[in-house]
Design a protein around this motif. Structure first.
Motif, PDB file in Angstrom:
ATOM      1  N   GLU A 160     -48.989 -20.628  66.796  1.00  0.00           N
ATOM      2  CA  GLU A 160     -48.406 -21.414  65.709  1.00  0.00           C
ATOM      3  C   GLU A 160     -49.245 -22.669  65.502  1.00  0.00           C
ATOM      4  OE1 GLU A 160     -44.490 -24.107  64.910  1.00  0.00           O
ATOM      5  OE2 GLU A 160     -44.155 -22.138  65.808  1.00  0.00           O
ATOM      6  N   LEU A 161     -49.656 -22.890  64.259  1.00  0.00           N
ATOM      7  CA  LEU A 161     -50.433 -24.080  63.934  1.00  0.00           C
ATOM      8  C   LEU A 161     -49.527 -25.189  63.406  1.00  0.00           C
ATOM      9  CD1 LEU A 161     -53.312 -25.167  63.963  1.00  0.00           C
ATOM     10  CD2 LEU A 161     -53.623 -24.245  61.672  1.00  0.00           C
ATOM     11  N   PHE A 162     -48.643 -24.854  62.443  1.00  0.00           N
ATOM     12  CA  PHE A 162     -47.679 -25.827  61.936  1.00  0.00           C
ATOM     13  C   PHE A 162     -46.533 -25.114  61.240  1.00  0.00           C
ATOM     14  CE2 PHE A 162     -50.945 -25.442  58.648  1.00  0.00           C
ATOM     15  CZ  PHE A 162     -50.204 -25.268  57.491  1.00  0.00           C
ATOM     16  N   ARG A 163     -45.501 -25.913  60.841  1.00  0.00           N
ATOM     17  CA  ARG A 163     -44.324 -25.374  60.153  1.00  0.00           C
ATOM     18  C   ARG A 163     -44.086 -26.112  58.849  1.00  0.00           C
ATOM     19  NH1 ARG A 163     -39.650 -24.122  64.612  1.00  0.00           N
ATOM     20  NH2 ARG A 163     -41.001 -22.919  66.009  1.00  0.00           N
ATOM     21  N   ILE A 164     -43.520 -25.380  57.894  1.00  0.00           N
ATOM     22  CA  ILE A 164     -43.092 -25.956  56.614  1.00  0.00           C
ATOM     23  C   ILE A 164     -41.611 -25.641  56.453  1.00  0.00           C
ATOM     24  CG2 ILE A 164     -43.321 -25.842  54.107  1.00  0.00           C
ATOM     25  CD1 ILE A 164     -46.246 -25.062  54.534  1.00  0.00           C
ATOM     26  N   THR A 165     -40.832 -26.651  56.074  1.00  0.00           N
ATOM     27  CA  THR A 165     -39.403 -26.461  55.861  1.00  0.00           C
ATOM     28  C   THR A 165     -39.029 -26.893  54.457  1.00  0.00           C
ATOM     29  OG1 THR A 165     -39.000 -26.893  58.198  1.00  0.00           O
ATOM     30  CG2 THR A 165     -37.103 -27.027  56.733  1.00  0.00           C
ATOM     31  N   ALA A 166     -38.278 -26.043  53.775  1.00  0.00           N
ATOM     32  CA  ALA A 166     -37.756 -26.345  52.437  1.00  0.00           C
ATOM     33  C   ALA A 166     -36.268 -26.629  52.585  1.00  0.00           C
ATOM     34  CB  ALA A 166     -37.983 -25.171  51.499  1.00  0.00           C
ATOM     35  N   ILE A 167     -35.821 -27.823  52.189  1.00  0.00           N
ATOM     36  CA  ILE A 167     -34.413 -28.190  52.369  1.00  0.00           C
ATOM     37  C   ILE A 167     -33.644 -28.078  51.063  1.00  0.00           C
ATOM     38  CG2 ILE A 167     -32.854 -30.070  53.009  1.00  0.00           C
ATOM     39  CD1 ILE A 167     -34.996 -30.904  55.034  1.00  0.00           C
ATOM     40  N   ALA A 168     -34.057 -28.804  50.043  1.00  0.00           N
ATOM     41  CA  ALA A 168     -33.292 -28.826  48.794  1.00  0.00           C
ATOM     42  C   ALA A 168     -34.088 -28.310  47.608  1.00  0.00           C
ATOM     43  CB  ALA A 168     -32.813 -30.244  48.512  1.00  0.00           C
ATOM     44  N   ALA A 169     -35.247 -27.756  47.873  1.00  0.00           N
ATOM     45  CA  ALA A 169     -36.085 -27.230  46.796  1.00  0.00           C
ATOM     46  C   ALA A 169     -37.035 -26.196  47.378  1.00  0.00           C
ATOM     47  CB  ALA A 169     -36.871 -28.364  46.141  1.00  0.00           C
ATOM     48  N   LEU A 170     -37.749 -25.538  46.528  1.00  0.00           N
ATOM     49  CA  LEU A 170     -38.757 -24.607  46.985  1.00  0.00           C
ATOM     50  C   LEU A 170     -39.962 -25.407  47.460  1.00  0.00           C
ATOM     51  CD1 LEU A 170     -38.500 -22.065  44.058  1.00  0.00           C
ATOM     52  CD2 LEU A 170     -37.204 -22.129  46.181  1.00  0.00           C
ATOM     53  N   ALA A 171     -40.500 -25.049  48.614  1.00  0.00           N
ATOM     54  CA  ALA A 171     -41.625 -25.795  49.188  1.00  0.00           C
ATOM     55  C   ALA A 171     -42.937 -25.164  48.759  1.00  0.00           C
ATOM     56  CB  ALA A 171     -41.526 -25.822  50.706  1.00  0.00           C
ATOM     57  N   SER A 172     -43.823 -25.984  48.257  1.00  0.00           N
ATOM     58  CA  SER A 172     -45.155 -25.534  47.891  1.00  0.00           C
ATOM     59  C   SER A 172     -46.133 -26.650  48.218  1.00  0.00           C
ATOM     60  CB  SER A 172     -45.215 -25.175  46.408  1.00  0.00           C
ATOM     61  OG  SER A 172     -46.497 -24.713  46.085  1.00  0.00           O
ATOM     62  N   TYR A 173     -47.081 -26.353  49.078  1.00  0.00           N
ATOM     63  CA  TYR A 173     -48.099 -27.321  49.474  1.00  0.00           C
ATOM     64  C   TYR A 173     -49.467 -26.778  49.088  1.00  0.00           C
ATOM     65  CZ  TYR A 173     -44.870 -29.983  52.437  1.00  0.00           C
ATOM     66  OH  TYR A 173     -43.841 -30.759  52.907  1.00  0.00           O
ATOM     67  N   THR A 174     -50.328 -27.642  48.576  1.00  0.00           N
ATOM     68  CA  THR A 174     -51.699 -27.245  48.267  1.00  0.00           C
ATOM     69  C   THR A 174     -52.661 -28.125  49.044  1.00  0.00           C
ATOM     70  OG1 THR A 174     -51.792 -28.735  46.361  1.00  0.00           O
ATOM     71  CG2 THR A 174     -51.122 -26.463  45.930  1.00  0.00           C
ATOM     72  N   ASN A 175     -53.836 -27.589  49.302  1.00  0.00           N
ATOM     73  CA  ASN A 175     -54.927 -28.316  49.958  1.00  0.00           C
ATOM     74  C   ASN A 175     -54.527 -28.944  51.290  1.00  0.00           C
ATOM     75  OD1 ASN A 175     -56.777 -27.697  47.908  1.00  0.00           O
ATOM     76  ND2 ASN A 175     -55.993 -29.359  46.657  1.00  0.00           N
ATOM     77  N   ILE A 176     -53.877 -28.157  52.148  1.00  0.00           N
ATOM     78  CA  ILE A 176     -53.584 -28.612  53.505  1.00  0.00           C
ATOM     79  C   ILE A 176     -54.902 -28.515  54.279  1.00  0.00           C
ATOM     80  CG2 ILE A 176     -52.252 -28.209  55.601  1.00  0.00           C
ATOM     81  CD1 ILE A 176     -50.229 -26.660  53.755  1.00  0.00           C
ATOM     82  N   PRO A 177     -55.469 -29.662  54.718  1.00  0.00           N
ATOM     83  CA  PRO A 177     -56.788 -29.626  55.350  1.00  0.00           C
ATOM     84  C   PRO A 177     -56.730 -29.220  56.830  1.00  0.00           C
ATOM     85  CG  PRO A 177     -56.025 -31.883  55.161  1.00  0.00           C
ATOM     86  CD  PRO A 177     -54.970 -31.020  54.527  1.00  0.00           C
ATOM     87  N   ILE A 178     -57.651 -28.346  57.198  1.00  0.00           N
ATOM     88  CA  ILE A 178     -57.767 -27.861  58.577  1.00  0.00           C
ATOM     89  C   ILE A 178     -59.181 -28.174  59.073  1.00  0.00           C
ATOM     90  CG2 ILE A 178     -57.649 -25.840  60.102  1.00  0.00           C
ATOM     91  CD1 ILE A 178     -54.958 -26.504  58.757  1.00  0.00           C
ATOM     92  N   GLN A 179     -59.249 -28.743  60.275  1.00  0.00           N
ATOM     93  CA  GLN A 179     -60.536 -29.057  60.904  1.00  0.00           C
ATOM     94  C   GLN A 179     -60.723 -28.142  62.108  1.00  0.00           C
ATOM     95  OE1 GLN A 179     -60.961 -33.084  62.431  1.00  0.00           O
ATOM     96  NE2 GLN A 179     -63.178 -32.987  62.149  1.00  0.00           N
ATOM     97  N   LEU A 180     -61.964 -27.763  62.378  1.00  0.00           N
ATOM     98  CA  LEU A 180     -62.292 -26.887  63.496  1.00  0.00           C
ATOM     99  C   LEU A 180     -63.135 -27.628  64.523  1.00  0.00           C
ATOM    100  CD1 LEU A 180     -63.328 -23.740  61.434  1.00  0.00           C
ATOM    101  CD2 LEU A 180     -61.089 -24.267  62.409  1.00  0.00           C
ATOM    102  N   GLN A 181     -63.030 -27.180  65.759  1.00  0.00           N
ATOM    103  CA  GLN A 181     -63.855 -27.735  66.835  1.00  0.00           C
ATOM    104  C   GLN A 181     -64.346 -26.573  67.686  1.00  0.00           C
ATOM    105  OE1 GLN A 181     -62.166 -29.814  70.413  1.00  0.00           O
ATOM    106  NE2 GLN A 181     -63.190 -31.571  69.478  1.00  0.00           N
ATOM    107  N   LEU A 182     -65.613 -26.616  68.043  1.00  0.00           N
ATOM    108  CA  LEU A 182     -66.209 -25.613  68.919  1.00  0.00           C
ATOM    109  C   LEU A 182     -66.652 -26.311  70.187  1.00  0.00           C
ATOM    110  CD1 LEU A 182     -67.284 -22.672  69.311  1.00  0.00           C
ATOM    111  CD2 LEU A 182     -69.466 -23.524  68.415  1.00  0.00           C
TER     112      LEU A 182
END
Length: 173
Positions: free
Chosen positions: A128-150
């Motif tokens: 699991e990387l993260f969670r999204i919760t919709a309480i009183a509306a429909l949840a829509s997220y754009t451009n959630i930034p993810i960084q990588l490390q090696l």
């Protein structure tokens, strides 16, 4: 007395039909996840002096991967997970990690996005990387930034080109 029974039975049938209709709509509504961004090619400098080793840890841009996620139902949640697949080969001594560096953009005032802000080791099975919760509306997220490390880069790993593919999924909690 019999008339009241018939009316109640009709109400029960209507309530059952409405429950069926809501269940059908819930089955049709799906969480969606779209992955964007660019491939990350880690530039590892050559070793020019005997006895030296590589720096060992390399980071991508903070927005290397951009996710767009939707949770279509009120009072619903979604779990965004990630795993890697060797593409075609990967050395298990190389450690790939991912983290969320921001919330992205949303118009939903009572929606939340939680977790995933610290590096987590990506494995062959979903984490699991993260969670999204919709309480009183429909949840829509754009451009959630993810960084990588090696990390784990070392002279003890055979010289080769190693490739990996990250697979992101969204599911109900």
């Amino acid at each position: 007395m019999k008339k009241d029974y018939i009316i109640c039975r009709i109400c029960l049938v209507k309530a059952t039909f409405m429950l069926f209709l809501l269940s059908f709509c819930a089955m049709k509504a799906q969480r969606t996840l779209t992955v964007g961004g660019t491939n990350w090619a880690v530039s590892i400098p050559s070793i020019t002096e005997a006895g030296s080793n590589y720096a060992g840890t390399y980071e991508s841009a903070a927005n290397q991967i951009l996710l767009t996620a939707s949770i279509p139902l009120l009072l619903s949640s979604g779990k965004v997970s990630v795993h890697y697949e060797g593409n075609p080969t990967w050395n298990p001594n190389l450690i790939l990690q991912a983290k969320r560096t921001g919330d992205g953009t949303t118009l939903c005032l009572l929606c939340t996005i939680t977790g995933g802000t610290a590096y987590q080791t990506v494995t062959l099975t979903d984490i699991e990387l993260f969670r999204i919760t919709a309480i009183a509306a429909l949840a829509s997220y754009t451009n959630i930034p993810i960084q990588l490390q090696l990390s784990g880069v070392s002279v003890t790993i055979p010289a080769a080109t190693y490739n990996s593919r990250l697979v992101f999924t969204i599911s109900a909690l």
